[in-house]
Scaffold this motif. Structure first.
Motif, PDB file in Angstrom:
ATOM      1  N   ARG A 124       0.605  -1.079   0.499  1.00 29.73           N
ATOM      2  CA  ARG A 124       0.155   0.370  -0.034  1.00 29.73           C
ATOM      3  C   ARG A 124       0.632   1.069   0.357  1.00 29.73           C
ATOM      4  N   GLU A 183      -6.046   6.081  -2.511  1.00 31.54           N
ATOM      5  CA  GLU A 183      -5.230   4.455  -2.537  1.00 31.54           C
ATOM      6  C   GLU A 183      -4.924   4.689  -3.945  1.00 31.54           C
ATOM      7  N   ILE A 211      -2.381   0.635  -4.614  1.00 32.45           N
ATOM      8  CA  ILE A 211      -2.156  -0.621  -3.810  1.00 32.45           C
ATOM      9  C   ILE A 211      -1.794  -1.509  -4.901  1.00 32.45           C
TER      10      ILE A 211
END
Length: 506
Positions: A259, A298, A300
């Motif tokens: 992440r 995000e 990832i």
């Protein structure tokens, strides 16, 4: 005589007035090969001129040379190149008496013209950067026709942030490095987050071509479900890109979830490099990238899970290292070598990893090695080199590459040699400041060369490695291979194909 040479130089510049940039660059390169004086700076000038030529080709391919704002600096560049050629020619053709009188002044003039060429090396990527921003804006508009002007402004912001990172890295290189490319100029958290979010949104819209289509696209809710809401109990590591968590998909497959941390500068560029390179790599010693998640803030990456973590963690732990007998270590060594051979010959191109080190070698449940972390990878034509911004990790980075910026597949060979020494000695480079009689505080490569000179290579072997007699000869052969790989000159190192051949005899 001095006056005649000065007049001759002016005449030369005048005669070159009609020669274009490409012709001047060819003449500079050719003249630098035969200079008699100021050889080093003349050859450096020639290398810079070749880089200018590569940049001009890029500008032409994007049709930017048709724009007046691009053409104007190119015309100024041609004047600088004419001056550079005249200076190099004088170093090649001037008389002995002239060189004695004018040598120091000529060196100063060469440095001045080198500074001018360096300016163009910084200018032309800026021109290309502006054009890339326009292209991204057009692509984003096609991918998301209702995209607002605010989003377009954000897109400009992210490219600005990325360009600052590159320039900051160049400045860092002038002052030495610890973990190269990981300490850019400081920016506010707001700046970093803004650039990161918009770039990942753009990637989310644009992924789906030949490279991205091979990846699975996970939602953030799937990631949370697989990792127990990214709990600390599932945290297995932390690197420059961000935290790594162990997870399990609904079908029972174990995964590693990397992440991105918005406070880290390693973001859009590394993310993009990974999703563009790894999906096309299919080899038992290369990590498999299963998919990605790009949602809101995000970003990832999802990989196959490696239960034995990284090679560095095994070497650093005496209990685990003692269980690593010679046959297992040799299998790891050969696995890394096979993976690099594949990279260097993949699809008729050479992929240079640029950051081969023990922490970038992961181990599966059978202790098979897998090369990971392709964020710095470069693609080159086979048996060629390129001059680039220096990046990598101190100790594992090829010293010749660090000094000159010239990269080739031999940079990975050097990193492999250091890892090979670490596996055999049971000591990581960073912790290996050895205190021995006559060798106070030497780092691992210097220590190895000292013992090689004194025919004492056996003293490098890990005391926990209780090798049998026939294995001892294999270890010595591997040490000799390692020493070939860490030669300070790239041309004297073997290729990874040659390394595999030599290891095959053990």
């Amino acid at each position: 005589m001095a006056l005649w040479n000065a007049v001759s130089q002016v005449a030369t510049v005048t005669q070159l007035a009609g020669v274009d940039a490409y012709g001047l660059i060819s003449m500079i390169v050719e003249a630098a090969r035969t200079v008699k004086r100021n050889r080093e700076i003349c050859q450096l000038l020639a290398r810079r001129a070749r880089m200018i030529g590569d940049l001009l080709q890029q500008l032409e391919r994007t049709q930017l040379m048709q724009h007046m704002e691009t053409r104007n600096p190119v015309e100024q560049l041609e004047a600088t190149l004419r001056h550079a050629y005249a200076l190099i020619a004088s170093c090649r053709d001037g008389s002995y008496m002239y060189s004695c009188c004018m040598g120091v002044k000529r060196a100063d003039q060469l440095r001045e013209v080198q500074n001018e060429i360096t300016f163009y090396l910084q200018l032309f990527p800026l021109v290309s950067f502006v054009d890339n921003t326009r292209s991204w804006e057009q692509l984003l508009s096609r991918a998301c026709p209702l995209c607002s002007r605010e989003a377009t402004d954000d897109l400009h912001a992210v490219h600005h942030v990325e360009h600052e990172d590159r320039l900051g890295t160049e400045a860092l290189m002038a002052n030495g490095f610890e973990n190269l490319g990981t300490h850019p100029p400081s920016k506010s958290k707001e700046e970093k987050t803004k650039g990161q979010v918009m770039n990942m949104r753009g990637l989310a819209n644009l992924i789906g071509g030949a490279k991205g289509a091979e990846l699975l696209h996970f939602s953030f809710s799937q990631i949370l479900a697989a990792t127990d809401n990214l709990s600390d109990g599932n945290l297995v590591g932390n690197g420059g890109f961000g935290c790594v968590y162990k997870g399990k998909l609904s079908n029972g497959v174990d995964i590693a979830v990397k992440r991105h941390d918005v406070s880290s500068f390693q973001g859009p560029h590394e993310f993009r490099t990974e999703i563009e390179s790894i999906p096309n790599l299919r080899h038992r010693n290369i990590i498999s990238l299963l998919g990605c998640c790009v949602q809101a803030e995000e970003s990832i990456l999802i990989y196959e899970y490696m239960p034995n973590k990284c090679l560095a963690s095994i070497i650093a732990d005496e209990t685990k290292r003692e269980l690593l007998n010679w046959s297992k270590r040799l299998r790891i060594i050969k696995g890394i070598a096979d993976g690099l051979v594949y990279l260097h010959g993949h699809s008729q191109m050479c992929i240079v990893h640029r950051d081969i080190k023990a922490s970038n070698i992961l181990l599966d449940h059978e202790m098979n090695a897998k090369i990971t972390d392709f964020g710095l990878a470069l693609m080159l034509a086979p048996n060629t080199s390129a001059e680039v911004v220096v990046m990598g990790t101190y100790g594992y980075a090829d010293p010749e590459y660090v000094a000159t910026g010239v990269i080739s597949e031999k940079a990975d060979v050097y990193g492999f040699g250091i890892v090979l020494l670490e596996i055999i000695s049971g000591k990581l480079f960073r912790s290996h400041k050895l205190e021995a009689k006559g060798y106070p505080g030497l780092p691992l490569p210097d220590y190895a060369h000292k013992y090689q000179a004194e025919l004492l290579l056996h003293k490098l072997v890990d005391p926990l490695l209780h090798a049998e007699e026939h294995e001892s000869s294999q270890i010595m052969e591997c040490l000799k291979v390692a020493l070939l790989c860490i030669h300070h000159l790239a041309k004297h190192r073997p290729t990874m194909s040659e390394v595999v051949t030599m290891l095959g005899r053990t």
